[in-house]
Design a protein around this motif. Sequence first.
Motif, PDB file in Angstrom:
ATOM      1  N   HIS A 203       0.826  -1.202   0.000  1.00 20.82           N
ATOM      2  CA  HIS A 203       0.000   0.000   0.000  1.00 20.82           C
ATOM      3  C   HIS A 203       0.868   1.263   0.000  1.00 20.82           C
ATOM      4  CE1 HIS A 203       1.011  -0.760   4.217  1.00 20.82           C
ATOM      5  NE2 HIS A 203       0.812   0.528   4.437  1.00 20.82           N
ATOM      6  N   ILE A 204       2.164   1.121   0.297  1.00 16.59           N
ATOM      7  CA  ILE A 204       3.074   2.261   0.234  1.00 16.59           C
ATOM      8  C   ILE A 204       3.517   2.418  -1.214  1.00 16.59           C
ATOM      9  CG2 ILE A 204       5.235   3.252   1.065  1.00 16.59           C
ATOM     10  CD1 ILE A 204       3.267   2.910   3.298  1.00 16.59           C
ATOM     11  N   ASP A 205       3.087   3.506  -1.872  1.00 16.66           N
ATOM     12  CA  ASP A 205       3.401   3.632  -3.290  1.00 16.66           C
ATOM     13  C   ASP A 205       4.859   4.038  -3.495  1.00 16.66           C
ATOM     14  OD1 ASP A 205       3.633   6.376  -2.957  1.00 16.66           O
ATOM     15  OD2 ASP A 205       1.689   6.841  -3.831  1.00 16.66           O
ATOM     16  N   GLY A 206       5.263   4.030  -4.763  1.00 18.93           N
ATOM     17  CA  GLY A 206       6.671   4.175  -5.102  1.00 18.93           C
ATOM     18  C   GLY A 206       7.323   5.439  -4.587  1.00 18.93           C
ATOM     19  N   ILE A 207       6.710   6.586  -4.841  1.00 19.92           N
ATOM     20  CA  ILE A 207       7.364   7.830  -4.470  1.00 19.92           C
ATOM     21  C   ILE A 207       7.394   8.016  -2.951  1.00 19.92           C
ATOM     22  CG2 ILE A 207       5.331   9.313  -4.586  1.00 19.92           C
ATOM     23  CD1 ILE A 207       7.222  11.387  -5.946  1.00 19.92           C
ATOM     24  N   ASN A 208       6.371   7.524  -2.259  1.00 14.95           N
ATOM     25  CA  ASN A 208       6.397   7.590  -0.796  1.00 14.95           C
ATOM     26  C   ASN A 208       7.474   6.682  -0.223  1.00 14.95           C
ATOM     27  OD1 ASN A 208       4.424   9.511  -0.367  1.00 14.95           O
ATOM     28  ND2 ASN A 208       2.756   8.042  -0.168  1.00 14.95           N
ATOM     29  N   SER A 344      -0.459   0.839 -12.799  1.00 16.36           N
ATOM     30  CA  SER A 344       0.662  -0.045 -12.523  1.00 16.36           C
ATOM     31  C   SER A 344       1.977   0.630 -12.827  1.00 16.36           C
ATOM     32  CB  SER A 344       0.528  -1.315 -13.354  1.00 16.36           C
ATOM     33  OG  SER A 344       1.656  -2.120 -13.243  1.00 16.36           O
ATOM     34  N   ALA A 345       2.017   1.418 -13.906  1.00 13.11           N
ATOM     35  CA  ALA A 345       3.270   2.054 -14.275  1.00 13.11           C
ATOM     36  C   ALA A 345       3.761   2.979 -13.174  1.00 13.11           C
ATOM     37  CB  ALA A 345       3.093   2.841 -15.567  1.00 13.11           C
ATOM     38  N   TYR A 346       2.833   3.643 -12.482  1.00  9.38           N
ATOM     39  CA  TYR A 346       3.275   4.583 -11.452  1.00  9.38           C
ATOM     40  C   TYR A 346       3.613   3.891 -10.148  1.00  9.38           C
ATOM     41  CZ  TYR A 346       3.662   8.557  -8.457  1.00  9.38           C
ATOM     42  OH  TYR A 346       4.149   9.471  -7.582  1.00  9.38           O
ATOM     43  N   ASN A 347       2.844   2.887  -9.779  1.00  9.18           N
ATOM     44  CA  ASN A 347       3.086   2.226  -8.501  1.00  9.18           C
ATOM     45  C   ASN A 347       3.657   0.828  -8.658  1.00  9.18           C
ATOM     46  OD1 ASN A 347       2.177   4.285  -6.739  1.00  9.18           O
ATOM     47  ND2 ASN A 347       0.095   3.853  -7.368  1.00  9.18           N
ATOM     48  N   GLU A 348       2.845  -0.090  -9.170  1.00  5.34           N
ATOM     49  CA  GLU A 348       3.278  -1.475  -9.231  1.00  5.34           C
ATOM     50  C   GLU A 348       4.519  -1.658 -10.107  1.00  5.34           C
ATOM     51  OE1 GLU A 348       2.101  -3.702  -7.363  1.00  5.34           O
ATOM     52  OE2 GLU A 348       0.328  -2.700  -6.617  1.00  5.34           O
ATOM     53  N   GLN A 349       4.530  -1.039 -11.289  1.00  6.88           N
ATOM     54  CA  GLN A 349       5.668  -1.244 -12.165  1.00  6.88           C
ATOM     55  C   GLN A 349       6.896  -0.507 -11.664  1.00  6.88           C
ATOM     56  OE1 GLN A 349       5.555  -3.532 -13.965  1.00  6.88           O
ATOM     57  NE2 GLN A 349       3.602  -3.796 -14.986  1.00  6.88           N
ATOM     58  N   PHE A 350       6.701   0.611 -10.961  1.00 13.26           N
ATOM     59  CA  PHE A 350       7.855   1.247 -10.314  1.00 13.26           C
ATOM     60  C   PHE A 350       8.478   0.286  -9.320  1.00 13.26           C
ATOM     61  CE2 PHE A 350       9.197   3.019  -6.273  1.00 13.26           C
ATOM     62  CZ  PHE A 350      10.352   3.669  -6.662  1.00 13.26           C
ATOM     63  N   ILE A 351       7.626  -0.341  -8.522  1.00 15.57           N
ATOM     64  CA  ILE A 351       8.128  -1.277  -7.525  1.00 15.57           C
ATOM     65  C   ILE A 351       8.768  -2.474  -8.206  1.00 15.57           C
ATOM     66  CG2 ILE A 351       7.403  -2.829  -5.659  1.00 15.57           C
ATOM     67  CD1 ILE A 351       5.170  -0.786  -5.054  1.00 15.57           C
ATOM     68  N   GLN A 352       8.146  -2.935  -9.280  1.00 16.39           N
ATOM     69  CA  GLN A 352       8.692  -4.084 -10.001  1.00 16.39           C
ATOM     70  C   GLN A 352      10.055  -3.743 -10.595  1.00 16.39           C
ATOM     71  OE1 GLN A 352       6.905  -5.102 -13.804  1.00 16.39           O
ATOM     72  NE2 GLN A 352       6.894  -7.248 -13.216  1.00 16.39           N
ATOM     73  N   THR A 353      10.160  -2.572 -11.171  1.00 16.89           N
ATOM     74  CA  THR A 353      11.395  -2.194 -11.831  1.00 16.89           C
ATOM     75  C   THR A 353      12.523  -1.947 -10.849  1.00 16.89           C
ATOM     76  OG1 THR A 353      10.095  -1.165 -13.570  1.00 16.89           O
ATOM     77  CG2 THR A 353      12.419  -0.574 -13.483  1.00 16.89           C
ATOM     78  N   THR A 354      12.228  -1.280  -9.734  1.00 15.39           N
ATOM     79  CA  THR A 354      13.283  -0.960  -8.775  1.00 15.39           C
ATOM     80  C   THR A 354      13.601  -2.106  -7.848  1.00 15.39           C
ATOM     81  OG1 THR A 354      11.686  -0.083  -7.211  1.00 15.39           O
ATOM     82  CG2 THR A 354      12.667   1.474  -8.752  1.00 15.39           C
ATOM     83  N   GLY A 355      12.677  -3.040  -7.685  1.00 13.35           N
ATOM     84  CA  GLY A 355      12.900  -4.110  -6.714  1.00 13.35           C
ATOM     85  C   GLY A 355      12.642  -3.651  -5.294  1.00 13.35           C
ATOM     86  N   LEU A 356      11.920  -2.529  -5.094  1.00 14.19           N
ATOM     87  CA  LEU A 356      11.741  -1.996  -3.751  1.00 14.19           C
ATOM     88  C   LEU A 356      10.631  -2.675  -2.962  1.00 14.19           C
ATOM     89  CD1 LEU A 356      12.389   1.801  -4.302  1.00 14.19           C
ATOM     90  CD2 LEU A 356      13.878   0.089  -3.293  1.00 14.19           C
ATOM     91  N   THR A 357       9.947  -3.627  -3.542  1.00 14.51           N
ATOM     92  CA  THR A 357       9.114  -4.536  -2.758  1.00 14.51           C
ATOM     93  C   THR A 357       9.223  -5.907  -3.379  1.00 14.51           C
ATOM     94  OG1 THR A 357       7.078  -4.287  -4.008  1.00 14.51           O
ATOM     95  CG2 THR A 357       7.437  -2.714  -2.229  1.00 14.51           C
ATOM     96  N   GLY A 358       8.477  -6.858  -2.855  1.00 16.34           N
ATOM     97  CA  GLY A 358       8.696  -8.245  -3.240  1.00 16.34           C
ATOM     98  C   GLY A 358       8.054  -8.667  -4.536  1.00 16.34           C
ATOM     99  N   LEU A 359       8.360  -8.015  -5.631  1.00 16.61           N
ATOM    100  CA  LEU A 359       7.877  -8.487  -6.917  1.00 16.61           C
ATOM    101  C   LEU A 359       9.056  -9.042  -7.703  1.00 16.61           C
ATOM    102  CD1 LEU A 359       5.288  -5.698  -7.714  1.00 16.61           C
ATOM    103  CD2 LEU A 359       4.881  -7.972  -6.801  1.00 16.61           C
TER     104      LEU A 359
END
Length: 366
Positions: A203-208, A344-359
């Motif tokens: 629930h914590i989005d990418g920029i936060n 997804s591009a702003y949140n989920e895909q950011f997380i996916q691309t950076t590896g900053l959560t478990g994707l």
Amino acid sequence: MRSRRCVVEARPAARGSVVAKASLSDMDVKTKTAVYFFLWYFFNIVFNVYNKSTLNVFPYPWLISTLQLAATSLWMLTVWATKVQPKPVVSKVFLLAVAPVALFHTIGHVSACVSFSKMAVSFTHVIKAAEPVFSVILSGPLLGQTFAPAVWYSLIPIVAGCSMAAMKEVSFNIVGFQGAMISNLAMVLRNITSKKSLNDFKHIDGINLYGILGIIGLFYLAPAAYVMEGAQWSAGYAAAVAKVGEQKLWQMLFLSGIFYHLYNQVSYQALTNITPVTFSVGNALKRVAVIVASVIYFRNPVSPLNAAGSALALLGAYLYTKASESKKSAAAPTAMTKADRSYSAYNEQFIQTTGLTGLTLEEFDV
């Protein structure tokens, strides 16, 4: 996918409040994406130029990297206070989970800054292109991941290219080389740690999340910077003022911090309405743009062997990106809808691309 769509419907304002800019609101999607890509590249190049220029006159990378995290912290605290960006709701459990991720994030940042202070920007970025080697080697034993032969083959030109580039690199410095390699290792460990510990906090989005990492990192780095360099700051400051003047020095420090944050924030906005493959390719080409721009600006001498090695290493990084994305596409063939891709591009895909959560893990500079 059902639960993900529910999040989209529940939080349209949160996404739009950050991604949308008044000056870009009337543009079509393609034009807006092109503008964000241009700004992403431009801010990244300007950051690298200002960062290196500042380090040339004030060679204290621990302090400068601390000020850059301070710039991100102040920026995020401001947008949270003014409600431009919704303030994240965090718990003690989350802070305990994110603390080691922030530690590796901080080590990766300061180590890269140390490398930039000792070697040419272009050569540091060539060595940073070797990050996939660490990712593949460590993700197996630590995460149990397996990789296709194409992924392993892509590491060959990376290693060969970095070795070739180092042979004739005029700016080669062992401390700088170690800094770049430590940065690679730390960023991969950040990704792996986040994959193992942040699965329950999507629930914590990418920029936060980026802002939280910066704030926690500042608490890690400030005392360490004082221990490492504090005794030298006064004399170094006087020497830097004598070289460029006090106003110019503060201007360089300020712009280095501001552009550090801006290129990271705009990279998130560039993710809007594009796929992770497009972003990954853009990220690989961004490194090429930074290397070329830094060589031109700083007039670094480049031998034919150095140029060939750099090109080979960057080609390997690109092939790694394509091989990794091919594996993920085969594993998850279901296409996203346009609405899903935008969110997804702003949140989920950011997380996916950076590896900053478990994707999944991808190469991304922060």
